[in-house]
Design a protein around this motif. Structure first.
Motif, PDB file in Angstrom:
ATOM      1  N   ASP A 109      49.240  96.828 -37.026  1.00 32.58           N
ATOM      2  CA  ASP A 109      49.254  96.220 -38.361  1.00 32.58           C
ATOM      3  C   ASP A 109      48.490  94.900 -38.351  1.00 32.58           C
ATOM      4  O   ASP A 109      47.699  94.613 -39.258  1.00 32.58           O
ATOM      5  N   THR A 110      48.726  94.085 -37.333  1.00 39.24           N
ATOM      6  CA  THR A 110      48.018  92.809 -37.246  1.00 39.24           C
ATOM      7  C   THR A 110      46.527  93.036 -37.050  1.00 39.24           C
ATOM      8  O   THR A 110      45.692  92.312 -37.617  1.00 39.24           O
ATOM      9  N   ALA A 113      48.127  83.094 -37.954  1.00 40.40           N
ATOM     10  CA  ALA A 113      49.063  84.105 -37.456  1.00 40.40           C
ATOM     11  C   ALA A 113      48.373  85.167 -36.610  1.00 40.40           C
ATOM     12  O   ALA A 113      49.039  85.996 -36.001  1.00 40.40           O
ATOM     13  N   SER A 114      47.036  85.156 -36.589  1.00 37.45           N
ATOM     14  CA  SER A 114      46.318  86.179 -35.835  1.00 37.45           C
ATOM     15  C   SER A 114      46.425  85.911 -34.334  1.00 37.45           C
ATOM     16  O   SER A 114      46.185  84.794 -33.877  1.00 37.45           O
ATOM     17  N   THR A 171      57.571  90.603 -34.434  1.00 36.53           N
ATOM     18  CA  THR A 171      56.468  90.478 -33.469  1.00 36.53           C
ATOM     19  C   THR A 171      57.000  90.581 -32.047  1.00 36.53           C
ATOM     20  O   THR A 171      56.292  90.269 -31.098  1.00 36.53           O
ATOM     21  N   ARG A 176      58.801  90.750 -40.548  1.00 35.95           N
ATOM     22  CA  ARG A 176      57.836  91.381 -39.654  1.00 35.95           C
ATOM     23  C   ARG A 176      58.172  91.010 -38.232  1.00 35.95           C
ATOM     24  O   ARG A 176      58.120  89.865 -37.843  1.00 35.95           O
ATOM     25  N   ARG A 206      55.048  91.789 -28.769  1.00 35.63           N
ATOM     26  CA  ARG A 206      53.605  91.699 -28.966  1.00 35.63           C
ATOM     27  C   ARG A 206      53.061  90.535 -28.153  1.00 35.63           C
ATOM     28  O   ARG A 206      53.612  89.440 -28.166  1.00 35.63           O
ATOM     29  N   LEU A 245      45.149  93.734 -40.452  1.00 37.13           N
ATOM     30  CA  LEU A 245      45.166  92.620 -41.396  1.00 37.13           C
ATOM     31  C   LEU A 245      44.181  91.520 -41.000  1.00 37.13           C
ATOM     32  O   LEU A 245      43.475  90.987 -41.847  1.00 37.13           O
ATOM     33  N   ALA A 246      44.166  91.163 -39.724  1.00 37.08           N
ATOM     34  CA  ALA A 246      43.298  90.071 -39.255  1.00 37.08           C
ATOM     35  C   ALA A 246      42.196  90.639 -38.370  1.00 37.08           C
ATOM     36  O   ALA A 246      41.904  90.111 -37.302  1.00 37.08           O
ATOM     37  N   LEU A 285      48.477  89.771 -45.843  1.00 38.23           N
ATOM     38  CA  LEU A 285      48.355  88.628 -44.950  1.00 38.23           C
ATOM     39  C   LEU A 285      49.111  87.422 -45.501  1.00 38.23           C
ATOM     40  O   LEU A 285      49.687  86.635 -44.753  1.00 38.23           O
ATOM     41  N   ASP A 315      49.121  94.776 -31.764  1.00 38.35           N
ATOM     42  CA  ASP A 315      49.872  95.318 -32.888  1.00 38.35           C
ATOM     43  C   ASP A 315      48.900  95.909 -33.898  1.00 38.35           C
ATOM     44  O   ASP A 315      47.988  95.230 -34.378  1.00 38.35           O
TER      45      ASP A 315
END
Length: 822
Positions: A187-188, A596-597, A52, A50, A55, A191-192, A219, A185
């Motif tokens: 996707d992020t 990771a968020s 980043t 993935r 970002r 997910l979060a 996640l 992002d």
């Protein structure tokens, strides 16, 4: 913060190990046969890194703005204190506070999860503010991005009447447009997701557990396991299908052979009989002719099964292309195309203005033409022209799709025909060359003609080959062709039967390993969920045990180990609404606070509803913990959360939202009640123009109010820390007294029925006399400003003494939050 395990027992703690590496390590250490290991390695997907790059992070909220949106009419800004901390946005139902929460989510994600699952008509008709039809709808958030806190505004505006006719853009502090994907992002964000609307609090059990399962799977980086499991399952299915297909073909062919009066047919029936057909005998039977004849026969069989283009499919694709081309031609000569070109021209001019510091027009040379007013008109014109250009763009897109659809039905020349120099081969080459034609009219005409000619040629070759095959061997030859086809099926089934035990072993081993890795990665989340639940539902008879993932994405679920008095029960059947809300928070917080968020904020809408006082107090503690390193913004109309925050001595910024007529919404910071009361009294004492009779009545009452508020704050701390009472018990004890002297006794002695005179005098000499003067205020003259100032000064000294007496009983207060009050 949640820190999922990223290392194996054999690896250094600072070396991250991917799920793929963990799986390969377990595979190498297993006792599986070599064939099974090889099969799993072959099916194992490659690593999905993935990226980043580009970002930004971390991201926090500076403000939320709304105009013409839901319950907010004129443009209103909700300013938020920067950095970690707890922010409570309070206000009664209908004040517009939830509109701010929805505005933040809509600006960043383009969706409103509270409304998207309701009836479409309700949302589409009610998203605009009804009292401000002339206000241009807008929602925006100002973000603090990156380590330096660069301000970025994400703004969503509407150019049409429909809720999806909107545009989102990101702007730097100077108004320059930025790429939203480089800031947030998508996707992020999915997910979060840092937003928990009220609609998800109660529907977590019966509405979103499958979605939560899929989010956790991604996640935790478990998509690879799901894909591998699917591939192994497909391999098992392929083995089963190959075996079943062979049995069906064998049974069918055996019946057809039995009807022929031919020794070769009888020999073939014997070869196909028994528990397993004799493929070697069938192969020898078919190989009884010469190699040259066999090659000729193979060619004839191939030609006998020849199929050309599907004329019906070709005709449909040609018709579609011609209609699309006609529509594009109409749009090209219409106003829509002109609008698109003009919009591009204006956008180029706007881009020039953004890049050039000079407002002078580069075309006409006039000075100051490209000023701010021109830019605003140009942007509005661009949006209008873009709407008009939709028809032209849609028509051009339809031409591209139609052309691709026709290209897709044009098949290349078969490999066996590519070296042939025959009319059929040439016709097929002409048909295949149509794929290189891009002009719609030419493509439609040539493809239509080539398809008809090729179809006719294929029909002639096919009929001729069938006739020649029939002439060679009569009834036996078609059956020989079918036996040859059957051999391929039988050989595939034989290979599948040899492979199937290995595939079954692979799947059994994989299922166990998937469960172990999944539970291992989920364990920190599950433990955090249990911690949150215990804080929220400390006195509940319902216990949240294990939190596990079952199944795979798209078909999975989150399983909750719920017990009531040590008896297992389904969560939704034994939990109250307040417990369901607590469960939703327990599942939301570990996901939203994942390390990771990049989102340094949480937005939670109305979590207090249906919670009893103990759960509200637990909620305050949970929010306080999360707010140590996150910006936590809670919207609520329930005053109990603020009471619990005061009761526990938690530092928080409290913002109050009020709504007046015509959806005029205002936001104000709620200050310390003691300071506020003293400030109001001080203002009255310094006003020389206040009439004497008014000052004599009002000022003592205001001072008495300040003392009572200080007593209540001190009483809550004393009753909590010294007597160990719960929030409910504290409020019941406070409700049992109603006089200033009783408040003082409750604050200083913990019992409102005792005489507090000596206790008051001990902390402030003359304090008791001051309290008595409050009750005789109507008979106490304050003839001068100095007398009034002295009364307020004495009251302030008494208030400080009362608050100081309560501070001795409690922990040392944390440093003050900038811009916040307690």
């Amino acid at each position: 913060m949640i820190h999922p395990p990223q290392t194996s027992a054999d690896s250094p703690a600072d070396h991250p190990v991917s799920v793929r590496e963990l799986l390969l390590a377990r595979l190498d250490g297993s006792d599986l046969p070599q064939e099974v290991r090889s099969l799993l390695r072959k099916l194992l997907p490659g690593e999905r890194a993935r990226s980043t790059e580009g970002r930004a992070g971390p991201v926090q909220l500076r403000s939320i703005t709304a105009a013409g949106w839901r319950g907010i009419g004129p443009r209103t800004v909700l300013e938020l204190p920067p950095g970690p901390g707890l922010v409570v946005v309070a206000g009664p139902n209908g004040s517009g506070k939830s509109s701010f929460a929805e505005a933040a989510e809509t600006a960043l994600t383009g969706r409103n999860s509270r409304w998207e699952k309701r009836r479409a008509g309700d949302w589409k008709q009610g998203w605009r503010n009804l009292h401000s039809p002339d206000v241009e709808p807008e929602v925006s958030v100002e973000l603090s991005v990156g380590g330096h806190g660069e301000p970025v505004t994400v703004r969503r505006t509407w150019y049409g009447a429909k809720v999806d006719e909107a545009r989102t853009r990101a702007e730097g502090p100077d108004g320059s447009e930025q790429e939203l994907d480089e800031i947030v992002d998508a996707d992020t964000l999915d997910l979060a997701r840092p937003f928990l609307p009220y609609s998800e609090l109660g529907s977590m059990i019966n509405g979103t557990l499958s979605d939560l399962h899929d989010a956790f799977f991604k996640l935790l980086g478990l998509e690879l396991l799901a894909e591998l499991d699917e591939r192994v399952k497909d391999a098992v299915s392929e083995c089963e299908k190959a075996d079943k297909h062979e049995k069906q073909r064998t049974e069918q062919l055996r019946g057809e052979l039995a009807e022929l009066d031919d020794p070769r047919a009888r020999d073939a029936v014997e070869a196909l009989s028994g528990s397993r057909p004799d493929t070697g005998r069938v192969r020898a039977l078919l190989a009884s002719r010469s190699p040259a004849a066999e090659a000729e026969l193979a060619g004839l069989r191939r030609q006998a099964g020849l199929t050309g283009p599907d004329l019906r499919e070709v005709s449909g694709a040609v018709t579609r292309l011609r209609e699309a081309a006609a529509g594009a031609e109409d749009a090209r000569h219409g106003s829509a195309e002109n609008a698109r070109r003009l919009a591009m021209l204006l956008e180029a001019a706007l881009d020039h203005r953004r890049r050039s510091p000079s407002p002078d027009c580069p075309v006409c040379g006039n000075a100051g033409q490209l000023d701010h007013a021109w830019a605003e008109r140009a942007r509005a014109e661009v949006e209008r022209l873009q709407r008009e250009a939709v028809e032209a763009e849609a028509a051009l897109q339809e031409v591209t799709k139609a052309r691709q659809a026709l290209h897709d039905v044009i098949e290349p020349v078969p490999a066996w025909l590519q070296t042939h120099d025959s009319p059929l081969a040439e016709l097929w080459r002409q048909w295949a060359r149509c794929r290189s034609i891009t002009d719609p009219a030419e493509l439609a005409g040539r493809a239509e003609r080539a398809a008809v000619a090729l179809d006719e040629a294929c029909r002639q070759v096919r009929e001729d080959s069938v006739r020649r095959l029939a002439d060679q061997d009569g009834e036996w030859q078609p059956m020989a062709v079918r036996l040859t086809d059957w051999l391929a099926v039988a050989e595939a089934a034989e290979a599948a039967r040899a492979r199937r035990p290995h595939v079954n072993k692979a799947r059994a081993w994989l299922r166990t390993v998937i469960n172990e890795l999944r539970d291992e990665r989920l364990r920190p989340f599950a433990e955090r969920s249990q911690e949150v639940w215990q804080q929220l539902c400390e006195h509940s008879s319902v216990t949240l045990g294990s939190v596990t993932l079952a199944g795979t994405p798209g078909r999975g679920r989150v399983e909750l180990g719920v017990t009531v008095d040590d008896m297992t029960a389904p969560a939704y059947s034994v939990m109250s609404q307040g417990e369901l809300h607590s469960l939703a928070l327990s599942l939301f917080l570990p996901r939203a606070t994942h390390e990771a968020s990049p989102f340094g904020f949480l937005v939670i809408d109305d979590p207090v509803q249906s919670m009893d006082p103990e759960k509200v107090e637990g909620l305050a503690r949970v929010l306080d913990t999360v707010a140590k390193d996150r910006q936590v913004i809670v919207f609520t109309h329930d005053t109990r959360l603020q009471q619990a925050i005061d009761h526990l001595g938690i530092r928080a910024t409290v913002l109050r939202v009020t709504r007046q007529t015509d959806s005029v919404v205002a936001v104000e910071t709620v200050t310390d009640p003691v300071d506020q009361a003293l400030s109001e009294a001080r203002a009255i004492s310094l006003d020389r123009w206040v009439p004497q009779d008014v000052a004599d009545r009002v000022l003592p009452a205001m001072c008495r109010g300040a003392v009572e508020v200080a007593c209540l704050m001190t009483a809550r701390r004393r009753l909590r820390d010294e007597h160990g009472l719960s929030l409910r018990e504290v409020e019941e004890r406070i409700a049992s007294v109603d006089r200033t002297k009783e408040y003082a006794a409750l604050a200083l002695l913990g019992d409102g029925q005792q005489n507090a005179q000596s206790a008051v005098e001990r902390i402030r000499q003359g304090g008791w006399k001051l309290i008595e003067s409050f009750n005789s205020g109507t008979h106490c003259a304050l003839p001068t400003v100095e007398d009034r100032r002295q009364l307020v000064s004495d009251t302030q000294a008494l208030v400080k003494a009362i608050l100081r007496s309560g501070t001795v009983l409690t922990r040392v207060p944390a440093p003050a939050n900038d811009g916040g009050t307690r």
